[in-house]
Design a protein around this motif. Structure first.
Motif, short mmCIF file in Angstrom:
data_model
loop_
_atom_site.label_atom_id
_atom_site.label_comp_id
_atom_site.label_asym_id
_atom_site.label_seq_id
_atom_site.Cartn_x
_atom_site.Cartn_y
_atom_site.Cartn_z
N LEU A 17 0.85 -1.15 -0.34
CA LEU A 17 0.03 0.14 0.37
C LEU A 17 1.13 1.70 0.09
O LEU A 17 0.60 2.50 -0.71
N GLN A 18 2.12 1.05 0.81
CA GLN A 18 2.21 2.75 1.12
C GLN A 18 3.24 2.81 -0.54
O GLN A 18 3.45 3.81 -1.01
N VAL A 19 4.25 1.54 -1.22
CA VAL A 19 4.42 1.65 -2.61
C VAL A 19 3.57 2.39 -3.36
O VAL A 19 3.98 3.04 -4.83
N ALA A 20 2.56 1.33 -4.06
CA ALA A 20 1.46 1.72 -4.68
C ALA A 20 0.71 2.39 -5.39
O ALA A 20 0.24 3.35 -5.70
N VAL A 21 0.49 3.07 -3.49
CA VAL A 21 -0.84 4.19 -3.22
C VAL A 21 -0.29 5.65 -2.60
O VAL A 21 -0.92 6.33 -3.39
N LEU A 69 6.52 -7.78 15.99
CA LEU A 69 5.54 -7.27 14.78
C LEU A 69 6.01 -6.02 13.69
O LEU A 69 6.06 -5.68 12.34
N GLY A 70 6.99 -4.86 14.69
CA GLY A 70 8.23 -3.51 13.71
C GLY A 70 8.82 -4.08 13.20
O GLY A 70 9.21 -3.22 12.28
N PHE A 71 9.20 -5.18 13.95
CA PHE A 71 10.95 -6.15 13.36
C PHE A 71 10.33 -6.32 12.18
O PHE A 71 10.88 -6.28 10.36
N ALA A 72 9.26 -7.18 11.70
CA ALA A 72 9.20 -8.06 10.18
C ALA A 72 8.46 -6.67 9.66
O ALA A 72 8.94 -6.80 8.18
N ALA A 73 7.14 -5.97 9.67
CA ALA A 73 6.52 -4.88 9.24
C ALA A 73 7.42 -4.39 8.51
O ALA A 73 7.95 -3.91 6.93
N ASP A 78 11.29 -2.38 4.12
CA ASP A 78 12.86 -2.56 3.46
C ASP A 78 12.92 -3.43 2.60
O ASP A 78 14.26 -2.47 1.29
N ILE A 79 13.45 -3.87 1.97
CA ILE A 79 13.22 -4.80 0.61
C ILE A 79 11.85 -4.84 0.14
O ILE A 79 12.29 -5.07 -0.99
N ALA A 80 10.71 -4.11 0.50
CA ALA A 80 10.04 -3.50 -1.62
C ALA A 80 10.58 -3.07 -2.47
O ALA A 80 11.64 -2.19 -1.41
N PRO A 81 10.04 -2.98 -3.49
CA PRO A 81 11.26 -2.28 -4.17
C PRO A 81 10.42 -0.58 -3.77
O PRO A 81 9.18 -0.71 -3.72
N ALA A 83 13.59 -0.40 -2.83
CA ALA A 83 14.61 -1.10 -2.37
C ALA A 83 15.85 -0.01 -2.01
O ALA A 83 16.92 -1.07 -2.69
N ASP A 84 15.46 1.27 -2.35
CA ASP A 84 17.20 2.91 -2.50
C ASP A 84 17.37 2.69 -1.20
O ASP A 84 18.08 3.44 -1.64
N HIS A 85 17.76 1.56 -0.17
CA HIS A 85 17.85 2.53 0.91
C HIS A 85 18.25 1.72 1.65
O HIS A 85 18.50 0.02 1.46
N THR A 86 19.02 2.02 3.37
CA THR A 86 20.37 0.40 3.91
C THR A 86 18.97 -0.51 4.80
O THR A 86 18.07 0.36 5.10
N ILE A 87 19.12 -1.59 4.17
CA ILE A 87 18.79 -2.00 4.58
C ILE A 87 18.54 -2.80 6.18
O ILE A 87 19.57 -2.38 6.36
N GLY A 88 17.26 -2.10 7.09
CA GLY A 88 17.24 -2.85 8.40
C GLY A 88 16.96 -1.28 9.17
O GLY A 88 16.69 -1.37 10.07
N ARG A 89 17.63 -0.49 8.47
CA ARG A 89 16.82 1.29 8.50
C ARG A 89 15.03 0.85 9.17
O ARG A 89 15.14 1.72 10.17
N LEU A 90 14.26 0.81 8.83
CA LEU A 90 12.80 0.68 8.47
C LEU A 90 12.97 -0.26 9.93
O LEU A 90 11.94 0.23 10.56
N ALA A 91 13.01 -1.41 9.38
CA ALA A 91 12.79 -2.07 11.27
C ALA A 91 13.43 -1.89 12.23
O ALA A 91 12.91 -2.59 12.89
N LEU A 92 14.22 -1.30 12.62
CA LEU A 92 14.70 -0.38 13.48
C LEU A 92 13.44 0.07 14.16
O LEU A 92 14.09 0.12 15.39
N VAL A 93 13.62 1.17 13.46
CA VAL A 93 12.67 1.97 14.29
C VAL A 93 11.54 1.85 14.07
O VAL A 93 10.64 2.26 14.99
#
Length: 193
Positions: A17-21, A69-73, A78-81, A83-93
């Protein structure tokens, strides 16, 4: 069970939803973070009730389910296209946001839940912006867009308040309704002396 299904929807659907809409149209000042909003709104619902675990009412705060839940989401985001940023940044936050919301708002009133959700969304969005600027070289004006802060904090408070106002079923200690009382073989007029 309902909270687990909603959590799976947040992990699987929110990044799409974030990427497509949400990222499609240019909202003023930046768009909201749908994944973070979903994590913040659902994290308080994942903590089991103390009486269900046989524990006392106070001092039983746990944030493991919200953090997971936060880590998985966040990892899915992070890996959704693209994916032009450091992987793990959104997972940590998102992991930290889920942990804080689970510990602070499980037994709170609706107003307090909404206030905590807005504060956590604001802090998490600021932390994500700082990490984006430091790790990925994103310009500070883009990383800390005021519109994204406002959208995310406002929608997190609104969704959290809406979920807190939904009626919840009790799994244990169900109170008998009038329909159950009609099946009582010893109704007040028929009781034996």
């Amino acid at each position: 069970m309902k909270a687990i299904v909603l959590s799976l929807l947040v992990v699987l659907v929110a990044p799409v939803l974030q990427v497509a809409v949400v990222n499609g149209p240019a909202l003023p000042g930046g768009g909201p973070d749908v994944v973070l909003i979903g994590v913040i709104a659902l994290a308080p619902l994942l903590r089991p009730r103390p009486e269900a675990r046989g524990l006392p009412e106070r001092g039983t705060a746990g944030g493991g389910a919200g953090a997971f839940l936060g880590f998985a989401a966040g990892l899915a985001a992070d890996i959704a296209p693209p994916a032009d940023h450091t992987i793990g940044r959104l997972a940590l936050v998102a992991c930290l946001a889920g942990w804080v919301c689970t510990r602070l708002t499980a037994d709170a009133t609706t107003g307090r839940r909404a206030a905590v959700a807005a504060a956590v969304a604001l802090g998490a969005t600021l932390a994500g912006g700082v990490l984006a600027a430091l790790l990925d070289g994103t310009p500070w004006g883009t990383a800390l867009a005021p519109g994204a802060l406002a959208w995310t904090a406002g929608l997190a408070a609104l969704v959290t308040a809406a979920l807190a106002l939904l009626p919840r079923r009790r799994s244990f200690g169900r109170v008998r309704g009038p329909r159950d009382r009609s099946r009582d073989p010893y109704a007040p007029g028929r009781r034996l002396a």
